[in-house]
Design an enzyme around this catalytic site. Structure first.
Site, PDB file in Angstrom:
ATOM      1  N   MET A 171       0.834  -1.196   0.000  1.00  0.00           N
ATOM      2  CA  MET A 171       0.000   0.000   0.000  1.00  0.00           C
ATOM      3  C   MET A 171       0.875   1.255   0.000  1.00  0.00           C
ATOM      4  SD  MET A 171      -3.157  -0.101  -0.150  1.00  0.00           S
ATOM      5  CE  MET A 171      -3.547  -1.485  -1.104  1.00  0.00           C
ATOM      6  N   ASP A 243     -10.503   3.309  15.362  1.00  0.00           N
ATOM      7  CA  ASP A 243     -11.407   2.636  14.433  1.00  0.00           C
ATOM      8  C   ASP A 243     -12.302   3.696  13.795  1.00  0.00           C
ATOM      9  OD1 ASP A 243     -13.402   1.220  13.187  1.00  0.00           O
ATOM     10  OD2 ASP A 243     -13.632  -0.247  14.806  1.00  0.00           O
ATOM     11  N   MET A 244     -12.188   3.846  12.487  1.00  0.00           N
ATOM     12  CA  MET A 244     -12.950   4.904  11.801  1.00  0.00           C
ATOM     13  C   MET A 244     -14.458   4.685  11.875  1.00  0.00           C
ATOM     14  SD  MET A 244     -11.876   3.894   7.952  1.00  0.00           S
ATOM     15  CE  MET A 244     -12.143   2.251   7.297  1.00  0.00           C
ATOM     16  N   LEU A 260     -12.818   4.356   0.865  1.00  0.00           N
ATOM     17  CA  LEU A 260     -14.222   4.004   0.606  1.00  0.00           C
ATOM     18  C   LEU A 260     -14.337   2.902  -0.436  1.00  0.00           C
ATOM     19  CD1 LEU A 260     -15.817   7.571   0.819  1.00  0.00           C
ATOM     20  CD2 LEU A 260     -15.722   5.800   2.592  1.00  0.00           C
ATOM     21  N   HIS A 261     -13.312   2.748  -1.298  1.00  0.00           N
ATOM     22  CA  HIS A 261     -13.405   1.670  -2.297  1.00  0.00           C
ATOM     23  C   HIS A 261     -13.251   0.286  -1.650  1.00  0.00           C
ATOM     24  CE1 HIS A 261      -8.969   0.738  -3.612  1.00  0.00           C
ATOM     25  NE2 HIS A 261      -9.060   0.850  -2.312  1.00  0.00           N
TER      26      HIS A 261
HETATM   27  C1  LIG Z   1      -6.431   0.277   1.043  1.00  0.00           C
HETATM   28  S1  LIG Z   1      -5.562   0.724   2.492  1.00  0.00           S
HETATM   29  C2  LIG Z   1      -5.224   2.435   2.149  1.00  0.00           C
HETATM   30  C3  LIG Z   1      -4.107   2.981   2.973  1.00  0.00           C
HETATM   31  C4  LIG Z   1      -3.726   4.421   2.634  1.00  0.00           C
HETATM   32  N1  LIG Z   1      -4.823   5.341   2.801  1.00  0.00           N
HETATM   33  C5  LIG Z   1      -3.185   4.476   1.218  1.00  0.00           C
HETATM   34  O1  LIG Z   1      -3.855   4.939   0.310  1.00  0.00           O
HETATM   35  O2  LIG Z   1      -2.061   3.995   1.043  1.00  0.00           O
HETATM   36  C6  LIG Z   1      -6.865   0.815   3.688  1.00  0.00           C
HETATM   37  C7  LIG Z   1      -6.412   1.234   5.065  1.00  0.00           C
HETATM   38  O3  LIG Z   1      -7.566   1.300   5.917  1.00  0.00           O
HETATM   39  C8  LIG Z   1      -7.192   0.812   7.185  1.00  0.00           C
HETATM   40  N2  LIG Z   1      -8.399   0.410   7.937  1.00  0.00           N
HETATM   41  C9  LIG Z   1      -9.191  -0.671   7.722  1.00  0.00           C
HETATM   42  N3  LIG Z   1     -10.191  -0.699   8.613  1.00  0.00           N
HETATM   43  C10 LIG Z   1     -10.033   0.394   9.415  1.00  0.00           C
HETATM   44  C11 LIG Z   1     -10.761   0.911  10.531  1.00  0.00           C
HETATM   45  N4  LIG Z   1     -11.859   0.297  10.979  1.00  0.00           N
HETATM   46  N5  LIG Z   1     -10.322   2.052  11.109  1.00  0.00           N
HETATM   47  C12 LIG Z   1      -9.199   2.680  10.651  1.00  0.00           C
HETATM   48  N6  LIG Z   1      -8.472   2.239   9.587  1.00  0.00           N
HETATM   49  C13 LIG Z   1      -8.883   1.109   8.981  1.00  0.00           C
HETATM   50  C14 LIG Z   1      -6.284  -0.354   6.846  1.00  0.00           C
HETATM   51  O4  LIG Z   1      -5.503  -0.774   7.940  1.00  0.00           O
HETATM   52  C15 LIG Z   1      -5.465   0.245   5.707  1.00  0.00           C
HETATM   53  O5  LIG Z   1      -4.322   0.916   6.172  1.00  0.00           O
END
Ligand SMILES: C[S@@+](CC[C@H](N)C(=O)[O-])C[C@H]1O[C@@H](n2cnc3c(N)ncnc32)[C@H](O)[C@@H]1O
Length: 353
Positions: A171, A243-244, A260-261
């Site tokens: 990532m 946790d978002m 969001l994707h």
């Molecule tokens: C597809 S990655 C994108 C990471 C970064 N934004 C990027 O574009 O490189 C999704 C991220 O969302 C985080 N994530 C998943 N569930 C989450 C939650 N409930 N609260 C906070 N972060 C979360 C994952 O750990 C991961 O780092």
């Protein structure tokens, strides 16, 4: 016995045949790429510094190649897909193309080698074999990955530190390309901000690139504990475990890069609600960086954008059309939005309450 007809194939029949053969064999491109990354072919050619002969390349791979004639066939295919140049003489030599040099050499700033390693990994690819099960449905709205493994990618990463590390590396690597395009092509979006929360910001790659370009912004990177624990903030970038779906810290803006994707509309609405609560309804804004599938069908990245939606079907989530983005944002209570095109797979979508 009926005579074999000598009739030539009509042009459109040949086109149809070519279309189907090409699709059957298109998996070759991804898997040859993965094979070349595993063998470290691009790195070996890069280290050599100039065009390299077959025997030298075979000897310089980390696992020395004992079958140069097979290596030659692989290189011929890499040349066919424009990732290697081959000189056309009796003793050919091999060099990188601009694409492989920029995106496939592990030491390049724009390398996608770790991304390839994780997303073309056998365990991940198993999800592609279950796309039909995913389409047919069943329990809930899970991805093919969930149907095969019984858990989400994030769930598996939370309990498997090796997977988590590989996922975050992949990532972070691809984020460098997106982040560079964001600050180059959408700088107005960040001007004047004093605080920004990068929700699901992973290891802070995007945050650091933005902060370097806009030293006036303090950026809080929110991600799950197993991702940010142990990461040390510096130079205006801080990490917070959380946790978002529960709470997003306050800021002038909330940034969601490739978040969001990963989620269905219903889950995305839950995330957007928490983001809304984190910004000032008068002056705050949301910044989404994600793919718009149907934007500019003639664009060089159009195929990759459409194909990403199938990757999300396999691994979890969905890409959206412009209409779907607008409708999602309206449902979440955002009344205005503005789209900025950047030189990346993703677009930048600003939204205001
Ligand atoms: C597809 S990655 C994108 C990471 C970064 N934004 C990027 O574009 O490189 C999704 C991220 O969302 C985080 N994530 C998943 N569930 C989450 C939650 N409930 N609260 C906070 N972060 C979360 C994952 O750990 C991961 O780092």
């Amino acid at each position: 016995m009926p005579e074999l007809s000598n009739k030539t194939c009509p042009e459109e029949e040949l086109d149809g045949q070519a279309l189907v053969w090409n699709q059957i064999l298109s998996i070759t491109d991804s898997l040859v790429l993965k094979c070349a990354i595993r063998l470290q072919i691009f790195d070996a050619i890069h280290r050599h510094g100039s065009a390299i002969s077959l025997p030298s390349l075979a000897a310089s791979l980390p696992t020395p190649c004992l079958r140069p004639t097979i290596l030659l066939r692989l290189l011929r295919y890499l040349s066919h897909i424009r990732l290697i140049n081959i000189t056309n003489d009796e003793h050919p030599s091999f060099s990188l193309t601009p694409s492989s040099s920029a995106f496939l050499v592990t030491t390049s700033k724009q390398s996608l080698a770790s991304f390839i390693t994780i997303f073309l990994d056998e365990d991940f690819l198993a999800a592609f074999h279950a796309l039909d099960v995913c389409v047919s449905g069943g329990e809930g709205e899970g991805s093919a990955f969930e149907m095969v493994t019984g858990e989400t990618v994030f769930g598996q990463a939370a309990r498997d530190p090796v997977l988590s590390h590989k996922f975050n590396e992949g990532m972070a690597e691809s984020a460098r390309i997106t982040a560079a395009a964001m600050v180059e092509g959408a700088e107005k979006v960040f001007e004047g901000l004093r605080t920004m929360v990068d929700v699901g910001g992973g290891m802070g790659t995007v945050a650091r690139v933005i902060r370097r370009r806009f030293p006036g912004i303090r950026i809080l990177v929110l991600d799950l504990a197993h991702v940010v624990d142990g990461l040390v903030g510096s130079d205006g970038v801080e990490f917070v475990a959380g946790d978002m779906f529960v709470e997003v810290p306050q800021g002038d803006a909330v940034l969601l890069v490739r978040i969001l994707h990963d989620w269905s509309d219903e889950k995305s609405l839950d995330i957007l609600q928490k983001c809304k609560e984190a910004i000032n309804p008068e002056s705050g804004k949301l910044i989404i960086v994600d793919i718009i599938i149907d934007d500019d069908k003639d664009h060089e990245l159009h195929h990759a954008r459409v194909a990403s939606d199938i990757m999300m079907m396999a691994y979890g989530g969905k890409e959206r059309t412009e209409k779907e983005w607008r409708s999602l944002l309206l449902r979440a209570g955002f009344t205005r939005c503005n789209i900025t095109r950047i030189k990346a797979l993703q677009h930048v979508i600003e939204a205001w309450i």
